[in-house]
Design a protein around this motif. Structure first.
Motif, PDB file in Angstrom:
ATOM      1  N   GLN B 140      -8.593  -7.926   8.813  1.00  0.00           N
ATOM      2  CA  GLN B 140      -8.635  -7.463   7.450  1.00  0.00           C
ATOM      3  C   GLN B 140      -8.237  -6.541   7.062  1.00  0.00           C
ATOM      4  OE1 GLN B 140     -11.904  -6.792   5.781  1.00  0.00           O
ATOM      5  NE2 GLN B 140     -13.018  -7.830   7.519  1.00  0.00           N
ATOM      6  N   THR B 141      -7.119  -6.701   6.229  1.00  0.00           N
ATOM      7  CA  THR B 141      -6.414  -5.799   5.705  1.00  0.00           C
ATOM      8  C   THR B 141      -6.779  -4.837   4.566  1.00  0.00           C
ATOM      9  OG1 THR B 141      -5.642  -7.418   3.093  1.00  0.00           O
ATOM     10  CG2 THR B 141      -4.256  -7.192   6.233  1.00  0.00           C
ATOM     11  N   GLY B 142      -6.425  -4.143   4.234  1.00  0.00           N
ATOM     12  CA  GLY B 142      -6.318  -2.986   2.607  1.00  0.00           C
ATOM     13  C   GLY B 142      -6.380  -3.490   1.440  1.00  0.00           C
ATOM     14  N   VAL B 143      -6.215  -2.742   0.370  1.00  0.00           N
ATOM     15  CA  VAL B 143      -5.501  -3.035  -0.919  1.00  0.00           C
ATOM     16  C   VAL B 143      -4.320  -3.012  -0.941  1.00  0.00           C
ATOM     17  CG1 VAL B 143      -8.209  -2.614  -2.419  1.00  0.00           C
ATOM     18  CG2 VAL B 143      -6.329  -0.597  -1.574  1.00  0.00           C
ATOM     19  N   ILE B 144      -3.535  -3.610  -2.046  1.00  0.00           N
ATOM     20  CA  ILE B 144      -1.827  -3.307  -2.705  1.00  0.00           C
ATOM     21  C   ILE B 144      -1.998  -1.734  -2.704  1.00  0.00           C
ATOM     22  CG2 ILE B 144      -1.373  -4.737  -4.379  1.00  0.00           C
ATOM     23  CD1 ILE B 144       0.308  -6.349  -2.673  1.00  0.00           C
ATOM     24  N   THR B 145      -2.818  -1.285  -3.263  1.00  0.00           N
ATOM     25  CA  THR B 145      -2.172  -0.146  -3.664  1.00  0.00           C
ATOM     26  C   THR B 145      -1.485   0.629  -3.056  1.00  0.00           C
ATOM     27  OG1 THR B 145      -3.999  -0.496  -4.999  1.00  0.00           O
ATOM     28  CG2 THR B 145      -2.796   2.344  -5.173  1.00  0.00           C
ATOM     29  N   GLY B 146      -0.320   1.207  -3.738  1.00  0.00           N
ATOM     30  CA  GLY B 146       0.601   2.183  -2.542  1.00  0.00           C
ATOM     31  C   GLY B 146       1.465   1.948  -1.429  1.00  0.00           C
ATOM     32  N   LYS B 147       1.376   0.250  -1.001  1.00  0.00           N
ATOM     33  CA  LYS B 147       3.205  -0.059  -0.490  1.00  0.00           C
ATOM     34  C   LYS B 147       3.911  -0.526  -1.319  1.00  0.00           C
ATOM     35  CE  LYS B 147      -0.530  -1.588   2.110  1.00  0.00           C
ATOM     36  NZ  LYS B 147      -0.747  -0.966   3.879  1.00  0.00           N
ATOM     37  N   HIS B 148       5.102  -0.597  -0.311  1.00  0.00           N
ATOM     38  CA  HIS B 148       6.334  -0.344  -0.862  1.00  0.00           C
ATOM     39  C   HIS B 148       7.007  -1.536  -1.444  1.00  0.00           C
ATOM     40  CE1 HIS B 148      10.585   0.820   0.053  1.00  0.00           C
ATOM     41  NE2 HIS B 148      10.764   0.821  -1.383  1.00  0.00           N
ATOM     42  N   ALA B 162       8.355  -6.749 -11.129  1.00  0.00           N
ATOM     43  CA  ALA B 162       8.387  -5.122 -11.079  1.00  0.00           C
ATOM     44  C   ALA B 162       7.296  -4.769 -12.324  1.00  0.00           C
ATOM     45  CB  ALA B 162       9.021  -4.263 -11.581  1.00  0.00           C
ATOM     46  N   PHE B 163       6.906  -5.594 -12.984  1.00  0.00           N
ATOM     47  CA  PHE B 163       6.140  -4.916 -13.855  1.00  0.00           C
ATOM     48  C   PHE B 163       4.154  -5.232 -13.589  1.00  0.00           C
ATOM     49  CE2 PHE B 163       3.526  -6.927 -17.206  1.00  0.00           C
ATOM     50  CZ  PHE B 163       2.630  -6.100 -17.706  1.00  0.00           C
ATOM     51  N   ARG B 164       4.738  -6.300 -12.839  1.00  0.00           N
ATOM     52  CA  ARG B 164       3.138  -6.853 -12.462  1.00  0.00           C
ATOM     53  C   ARG B 164       3.041  -6.382 -11.004  1.00  0.00           C
ATOM     54  NH1 ARG B 164       0.152  -8.867 -16.810  1.00  0.00           N
ATOM     55  NH2 ARG B 164       0.573 -11.355 -16.993  1.00  0.00           N
ATOM     56  N   ALA B 165       4.114  -5.733 -10.921  1.00  0.00           N
ATOM     57  CA  ALA B 165       3.511  -4.606  -9.152  1.00  0.00           C
ATOM     58  C   ALA B 165       3.338  -3.818  -9.815  1.00  0.00           C
ATOM     59  CB  ALA B 165       4.283  -4.778  -8.634  1.00  0.00           C
ATOM     60  N   ARG B 166       3.561  -2.829 -10.548  1.00  0.00           N
ATOM     61  CA  ARG B 166       3.556  -1.530 -10.915  1.00  0.00           C
ATOM     62  C   ARG B 166       1.990  -1.509 -11.422  1.00  0.00           C
ATOM     63  NH1 ARG B 166       7.625   2.182 -11.833  1.00  0.00           N
ATOM     64  NH2 ARG B 166       6.534   2.798 -13.511  1.00  0.00           N
ATOM     65  N   GLN B 167       0.935  -2.583 -12.250  1.00  0.00           N
ATOM     66  CA  GLN B 167      -0.184  -2.895 -12.433  1.00  0.00           C
ATOM     67  C   GLN B 167      -0.854  -2.300 -11.383  1.00  0.00           C
ATOM     68  OE1 GLN B 167      -0.354  -6.401 -14.727  1.00  0.00           O
ATOM     69  NE2 GLN B 167      -0.933  -5.436 -17.002  1.00  0.00           N
ATOM     70  N   PHE B 168      -0.449  -2.978 -10.203  1.00  0.00           N
ATOM     71  CA  PHE B 168      -1.472  -3.338  -9.025  1.00  0.00           C
ATOM     72  C   PHE B 168      -1.116  -1.256  -7.841  1.00  0.00           C
ATOM     73  CE2 PHE B 168      -1.930  -6.540 -10.526  1.00  0.00           C
ATOM     74  CZ  PHE B 168      -2.815  -6.963 -10.268  1.00  0.00           C
ATOM     75  N   GLY B 169      -0.751  -0.723  -8.880  1.00  0.00           N
ATOM     76  CA  GLY B 169      -0.083   0.611  -8.451  1.00  0.00           C
ATOM     77  C   GLY B 169       1.240   0.093  -7.175  1.00  0.00           C
ATOM     78  N   LEU B 170       2.115  -0.720  -7.077  1.00  0.00           N
ATOM     79  CA  LEU B 170       3.161  -0.639  -5.916  1.00  0.00           C
ATOM     80  C   LEU B 170       3.981   0.270  -6.290  1.00  0.00           C
ATOM     81  CD1 LEU B 170       1.743  -4.296  -5.785  1.00  0.00           C
ATOM     82  CD2 LEU B 170       3.166  -3.661  -3.692  1.00  0.00           C
ATOM     83  N   ARG B 171       4.696   1.295  -5.372  1.00  0.00           N
ATOM     84  CA  ARG B 171       6.088   1.663  -5.813  1.00  0.00           C
ATOM     85  C   ARG B 171       7.129   0.787  -5.399  1.00  0.00           C
ATOM     86  NH1 ARG B 171       8.336   3.972  -1.421  1.00  0.00           N
ATOM     87  NH2 ARG B 171       6.768   4.330   0.163  1.00  0.00           N
TER      88      ARG B 171
END
Lengths: 325, 325
Positions: B140-148, B162-171
């Motif tokens: 199990q892994t968690g959500v991608i939000t907050g990953k770098h 970058a645009f799509r990654a920011r939609q999912f809360g990545l840094r």
């Protein structure tokens, strides 16, 4: 209240810990003064059974406990959303309220949903099949924008899928028991109209509970209604699909691909022919759980249910035993 | 202007058709009165070579034409964004402007990018490896939000990622030649500082052109700087990565996974050990092209370049031969 948290450790998740309990309980000012016990053995359950008023446990654990031996039991908080493994609920005393943790799975399920949709659009299950035999075939597909997604079930899983799909410009048809509108769907139809939408469906997403009504909902006959470029995703329960029929359709290229996270039997036995099915991506029931937040989010839902119980109102995630979810 | 559109059919795309030309030309009122010819053979090129002023062709085709035989040639519109296969540009007369079609690939590349990121977060390359041998392991892994996320190259591919990654809360950390800010990056650093960010990178995304400066930019030494849970994605060019070193790292589980769309040699030879590499998803150079819109979008870029040429200003997608892109 005497709240007993019980788990026979079995799954991929750690049990709820006293630290997690205290951390989440501290978020809710009014929730003090409860007697809270933890158990992991039959003996530990028996020691508290005559006092326990609320039990927190997984359906797996609930099936192994004698719930009729707990005369003061008012409510059971399931630590999963799907309670289909409790069958007809005959092991639960009729007056006990069954609560699930629906809502916990949305964020992770939304990520899995759009991942699987984009994988099917780009033909990743097909490329994975080619990769096994070192074959390069440059099959180009376009963007997913404008494609037609049909979602069966608009609970927290289906709703999260619709939300993410709309971020990518898909056209979303939702189906559920009622045809009540949904904020992330272009149209919502009653489930009885499923056959009408299958022929124009690019991607079919199953996210409904498993009940007597939904078992085998994606039957062999309905698979045959899908266009040959269609892809299927299932994050609900394996029993929603006629699994051999789906494998037949994939092997015959009657549909283009599938991404499945749930199966008729889990773990899938090594001898099951599904492992060798073409254009199929298998994930081992990992679509919807976030281990980092799962227990805390479940407890947050529990405390909302508890507040409602104490106020004499209906707990937000009360399971309707007749519907089965 | 005499515009000649030439292609030796080779790739997964249909050539630009007269219909496509006329459809897009009609969108731009001032672009009338040109002589437009089409060719697919050496003879057809030779027949127009002494008249042609602008040539539209792929780098593959350009390598096979004698461009010095076209004395009136002013500009070449490449039908791909990457022009690395033209090498040191010595087959192009020095005074001829080389234009590429950068910008065409963004929407599709953004979809591929977030698909690959979510696949690495959920460990799909690992599950695909297990699937080949009928193994079920519920990781199990968690959500991608907050990953770098670290992106090398902030052109249309990297920008779309970058645009799509920011939609999912990545840094998002971007790296490019300059450290100019980018609207979808949290931070932009000059490429010289790559080594600093690798140890805290969850996902490394390569989307830069292949040049003398970027060849082998993900070297064995840099792969060793990534954390063991890291995932790598490459949609730029195969030559950006030390491919054997990446395969070694994957097989040794020194990194967690990779999703690669471009390779040192394409098609990958059947005997190449990369096919058997663990925790690796291979796609056959399909990340960034949308066949439904590719030719029209390329022509739209061409007409913008043509307007600039006729106005005496710099065409928007002029290739800087010194930089190589």
């Amino acid at each position: 209240m005497h709240i007993h948290i019980h788990e026979f450790t079995t799954g991929p998740f750690p049990d709820i810990t006293p630290d997690e309990w205290h951390e989440v309980a501290a978020e809710v000012a009014e929730n003090t003064g409860h007697v809270v016990t933890f158990g992991a053995s039959v003996e530990e359950y028996q020691a508290v059974a005559d006092q326990v008023e609320i039990l927190i446990a997984s359906p797996y654990t609930l099936r192994k406990l004698d719930l009729f031996a707990a005369p003061r039991l008012l409510a059971i908080q399931s630590t999963s959303a799907g309670v289909d493994s409790l069958g007809d609920f005959s092991t639960l005393p009729a007056h006990v309220m069954l609560l699930n943790n629906r809502g916990v799975h949305g964020p992770r399920a939304g990520e899995y949903a759009i991942m699987a949709l984009l994988m099917l659009q780009a033909r990743l299950p097909y490329f994975a099949t080619l990769q096994r035999t070192a074959q390069w075939h440059r099959l180009q597909t376009g963007v997913i924008t404008g494609k037609h997604l049909t979602i069966i079930g608009l609970g927290s899983l289906g709703g999260a899928a619709a939300f993410r799909a709309r971020q990518f410009g898909l056209r979303v048809t939702g189906l559920r028991t009622s045809a009540a509108p949904h904020e992330h769907c272009d149209i919502v139809l009653p489930i009885e109209r499923l056959d009408e939408v299958l022929p124009t469906t690019d991607f079919l997403f199953l996210a409904c509970p498993l009940t007597a009504q939904t078992r085998n909902i994606l039957s062999r006959a309905r698979i045959a209604l899908l266009p040959s470029h269609a892809g299927v995703i299932n994050i609900g329960r394996g029993g929603l699909i006629d699994q051999p029929a789906l494998c037949d359709a994939l092997n015959a290229e009657a549909i283009a691909g599938a991404v499945l996270d749930v199966f008729a039997q889990e773990p899938i036995p090594p001898s099951d022919p599904i492992w060798q099915t073409k254009n199929l991506t298998i994930t081992p029931h990992i679509s919807s759980d976030d281990p980092a937040s799962y227990n805390r989010d479940t407890l947050r839902i529990f405390f909302k249910n508890l507040s409602a119980l104490q106020a004499g109102s209906t707990p937000p995630t009360l399971v309707d035993r007749t519907r089965g979810y």
